[in-house]
Design a protein around this motif. Sequence first.
Motif, mmCIF file in Angstrom:
data_model
loop_
_atom_site.group_PDB
_atom_site.id
_atom_site.type_symbol
_atom_site.label_atom_id
_atom_site.label_comp_id
_atom_site.label_asym_id
_atom_site.label_seq_id
_atom_site.Cartn_x
_atom_site.Cartn_y
_atom_site.Cartn_z
ATOM 1 N N TYR A 78 38.446 4.263 11.905
ATOM 2 C CA TYR A 78 37.977 5.089 10.803
ATOM 3 C C TYR A 78 37.645 6.492 11.290
ATOM 4 O O TYR A 78 36.783 6.683 12.126
ATOM 5 C CB TYR A 78 36.747 4.468 10.144
ATOM 6 C CG TYR A 78 36.224 5.316 9.021
ATOM 7 C CD1 TYR A 78 37.030 5.583 7.925
ATOM 8 C CD2 TYR A 78 34.958 5.882 9.060
ATOM 9 C CE1 TYR A 78 36.589 6.377 6.893
ATOM 10 C CE2 TYR A 78 34.496 6.676 8.023
ATOM 11 C CZ TYR A 78 35.316 6.922 6.945
ATOM 12 O OH TYR A 78 34.878 7.719 5.925
ATOM 13 N N LYS B 144 36.871 10.331 9.625
ATOM 14 C CA LYS B 144 36.769 11.169 8.438
ATOM 15 C C LYS B 144 37.886 12.187 8.489
ATOM 16 O O LYS B 144 38.328 12.586 9.558
ATOM 17 C CB LYS B 144 35.419 11.884 8.413
ATOM 18 C CG LYS B 144 34.276 10.940 8.121
ATOM 19 C CD LYS B 144 32.982 11.694 7.994
ATOM 20 C CE LYS B 144 31.861 10.688 7.817
ATOM 21 N NZ LYS B 144 30.594 11.334 7.505
ATOM 22 N N GLU B 145 38.336 12.633 7.302
ATOM 23 C CA GLU B 145 39.455 13.583 7.279
ATOM 24 C C GLU B 145 39.146 14.807 8.120
ATOM 25 O O GLU B 145 37.999 15.115 8.373
ATOM 26 C CB GLU B 145 39.733 13.999 5.836
ATOM 27 C CG GLU B 145 40.545 12.941 5.087
ATOM 28 C CD GLU B 145 40.624 13.266 3.619
ATOM 29 O OE1 GLU B 145 41.353 14.207 3.282
ATOM 30 O OE2 GLU B 145 39.950 12.597 2.830
ATOM 31 N N HIS B 146 40.167 15.518 8.480
ATOM 32 C CA HIS B 146 40.136 16.713 9.326
ATOM 33 C C HIS B 146 40.213 16.349 10.790
ATOM 34 O O HIS B 146 39.666 15.361 11.211
ATOM 35 C CB HIS B 146 38.905 17.593 9.114
ATOM 36 C CG HIS B 146 39.146 18.649 8.071
ATOM 37 N ND1 HIS B 146 39.882 19.770 8.302
ATOM 38 C CD2 HIS B 146 38.765 18.699 6.791
ATOM 39 C CE1 HIS B 146 39.931 20.484 7.203
ATOM 40 N NE2 HIS B 146 39.283 19.870 6.266
ATOM 41 N N PHE C 59 36.161 23.866 11.685
ATOM 42 C CA PHE C 59 36.916 22.745 12.246
ATOM 43 C C PHE C 59 37.790 23.348 13.330
ATOM 44 O O PHE C 59 38.794 23.989 13.040
ATOM 45 C CB PHE C 59 37.800 22.081 11.204
ATOM 46 C CG PHE C 59 37.019 21.391 10.116
ATOM 47 C CD1 PHE C 59 36.383 20.188 10.359
ATOM 48 C CD2 PHE C 59 36.925 21.966 8.862
ATOM 49 C CE1 PHE C 59 35.669 19.560 9.359
ATOM 50 C CE2 PHE C 59 36.209 21.336 7.869
ATOM 51 C CZ PHE C 59 35.575 20.133 8.117
ATOM 52 N N PHE D 262 29.019 14.321 3.577
ATOM 53 C CA PHE D 262 30.170 13.739 4.265
ATOM 54 C C PHE D 262 30.401 14.451 5.590
ATOM 55 O O PHE D 262 30.697 13.831 6.591
ATOM 56 C CB PHE D 262 31.397 13.869 3.358
ATOM 57 C CG PHE D 262 32.256 12.659 3.339
ATOM 58 C CD1 PHE D 262 31.754 11.427 2.937
ATOM 59 C CD2 PHE D 262 33.591 12.740 3.705
ATOM 60 C CE1 PHE D 262 32.563 10.312 2.925
ATOM 61 C CE2 PHE D 262 34.395 11.615 3.681
ATOM 62 C CZ PHE D 262 33.889 10.416 3.295
ATOM 63 N N TYR D 263 30.275 15.750 5.580
ATOM 64 C CA TYR D 263 30.244 16.551 6.805
ATOM 65 C C TYR D 263 28.875 17.191 6.880
ATOM 66 O O TYR D 263 28.252 17.410 5.854
ATOM 67 C CB TYR D 263 31.263 17.693 6.768
ATOM 68 C CG TYR D 263 32.686 17.301 6.547
ATOM 69 C CD1 TYR D 263 33.246 16.217 7.221
ATOM 70 C CD2 TYR D 263 33.491 18.020 5.674
ATOM 71 C CE1 TYR D 263 34.564 15.875 7.025
ATOM 72 C CE2 TYR D 263 34.811 17.676 5.467
ATOM 73 C CZ TYR D 263 35.345 16.601 6.135
ATOM 74 O OH TYR D 263 36.646 16.275 5.939
#
Lengths: 324, 535
Positions: free
Chosen positions: A320, A322-324, B30, B69-70
């Motif tokens: 798993y 997370k995106e990115h 990022f 989430f982030y």
Amino acid sequence: MNEVLLPFILTLDATLRLATPLILCAMAGLLSERSGIIDISLEGKLLSGAFAAAAVSTVTGNVYMGLGMAIVVSVAMALIHGFACITHRGNQIISGLAVNILASGLTVTIGFAAFRQGGQTPPLSADERFGPIILPFADALRDVPLIGLLYSELLSGHKLIVYIALISVPLVAWLLFKTRFGLRLRAVGEVPEAVDSAGISVTWLRYRAIILAGILCGIAGAYLSTAHGAGFVREMSAGKGYIALAAMIFGKWRPWSAMGACLLFGFLEAASSRMQGVELPLIGQTPVDLILILPYILTVVLLAGFFGRAVPPKAIGEPYVKEH
Amino acid sequence: MTGQDTHHGMRGGDVSPPPAVELRRINKRFGRVHANRDIDLTIDAGTITGIIGENGAGKSTLVSILYGFYSADSGDILIDGTPVALTSTADAIRCGIGMVHQHFMLVPTMSVLDNVMLGREGGFTLTDGISKTRKRLAQLSEDYGLEIDPDALVQDLPVGLQQRVEILKALLRGARILILDEPTGVLTPQEADRLFEILRMLKQDGVTILLITHKLREIMAITDDVNVMRHGQMVAHRKTKDTNREDLARLMVGRDVLFTAKYHEKEPGAPILEIDALTHHDSRGSTVLSDISFTLRAGEILGIAGVSGNGQSQLLDVLSGIEPVQEGTIRVAGEVIDSRNRRDPTALRQVGVAHIPEDRHHRGLVLPFSAAESSILGYHLTDVAGSGLFLDLQKIEARCADLMQRYDVRPPDPQWRSGGFSGGNQQKIVVAREIAASPQVLLVGQPTRGVDIGAIEFIHKELLAARDRGCAILLVSVELDEIMALSDRILVMNAGRIVGETAHGEADPNRIGLMMAGIDPNNARDITVQETGAA
């Protein structure tokens, strides 16, 4: 009538004994895989559990200490697998394979260093092993036709762990389908993002699943060396972990079906040893090897999609991220 | 807030309520990408606030930070005036924040009930939680008209209802601040209208709504305030009533934008692609195309409208030769293709059928390849790639550089990795490659999905130019606006069938929307969208 039935019931009795480690391992694999972690390390956990149980049992003379240590060691192996593929998102097959190789090498090495018997543990005496449990009234009911025989010969007289295995199936089914933990476990194996988005830790959930799997494999290991056998022999798991994995897939990742598959595989093994040397009409000598490979053929046939598709949990094998 | 309001509030002696959400100088990187740069955002309680921006502007990153989430690299988040630390989604849920994700966070193999309970089961065993959740679902469906069958499997529900499950999930967790990330992408126009009705009802009940979208029409239709993001920065805050589409588009792109491509009537030529009674089944045996027949002429754009997943993708697959024909016939450039005479994509390209696939990442490009290599995919056996056994790399790169210049691909570097370009520039590479082959037939799937407004404008212009040169174009898109702006004729698909046809001048979005939902617009007087969703 008993003379006709008895051999049949004895075969079923052997089926139960042979299926016990399969059932425990299949339940372990089921919990792990339902959470999205491929568990080919069943084999390694089983083997290391078997060694730990026999070693501690022979040193302390206490079979329950052996069982406890089997669980501890098997959970430790599970945590290695988890650390590699949950925390560090490694490849789950490779990590599982590494656990299996580690268990195979480490049991023999430690066994050799500790006991100097070529990697085996010393043979266990009766009180260093699990004894049979005679269910109440087993003797009294022996003479009741059929039911008495089934009760006293088939159900009664097994080792504790056989009963634990039988109870583990409804327990896992209940856990999976009737509890909060089970709901989350099933969800995390399908769509881990949904679990994360619901504010639940994917990592912790998966760790709990593999720890439970470790406990069950440890019990199965203790069964091999301190209940079914009388001591540890190198490679004594002999692929049972893989067969359990196949049975679990055969049972389509469902507890009761997986147990059915384990019993079927156990039955084939029991039948093959019973049929050894028996002459069959037309065929001649019973092809025992053929019976022994049946479980594997069945598994391949099932995976090829002949009995309806076995649909694995969708997120299985995928770390798993997370995106990115 | 205007100066007048503040003055009024001060005279009254009371303090105006703090904003529901306040973000101060949020930063997020990022790697080398600065996705959010010093973002400030204030959302007043009980309003519908929009964030608009192109793909890659940083909208999704920003709301992911707000939903825990982030975590942001720096900056402060205040909920109802109180600073909070949102280090996980659990924190955000505790603060009353709920989110409807662009890609639904649902487990398809589980029931609606299981899905909405996930994370708030109400005890170790489920029995209690199940009965309580049933009651609350019934209550919510009564309050907001959010009917749903709690025992249905999510995978059996149409997309509109799946989204409803997402909304219910957030409301059941007591969300007072609801974030919706591109919520209408998968909906028919009617379903979208129904969603907006629900959002207005929620707003009346005091729920604060944050709507993330790249569709200007939606911002204008429903929001009170709008914030524009560009290149990771918040570039403007506006009251919706004080702005307009042109203004917002300029802010999004950073220059003036032409909205409608310059369509002009043109008489089409001879039939080139004739499709007769095409029927197709997928690997599980369900019928995905059912008795499709139409004719495409030279110099004509034929648009296929429909909600995603109604057979359009399969139609493109069959026509482009990726999937073999099962039943029916295709006549193209004098060849007859049916279940016995099959043509693979290479053979079809040779007779002049080019294909701009729906998914450029998986079918249009090989992301690790250089732009030059991607520019010959599918044509690598023709003379554009050189002759003989070897690729003529100099020739390929020179040609690619030329294409990049003509199609304004940035950066114009043929050796740049295909995956390194922005969505719009990747798509331009694909479009350039296929149009440069001068095809007789051009199959186009979702040409502007995930593409910025500037590139959309450019791609539309190129498609119309190809049409004017006599190319026959089949345009499949889920963006009804796009279909209506470019197509000479429009076919509407629903459940694998063609359910309607309309000419450019007569296209009416309401009628098409009903047809997309599988309703005959001539008998649709009293039908509400809700029922179409449940059908």
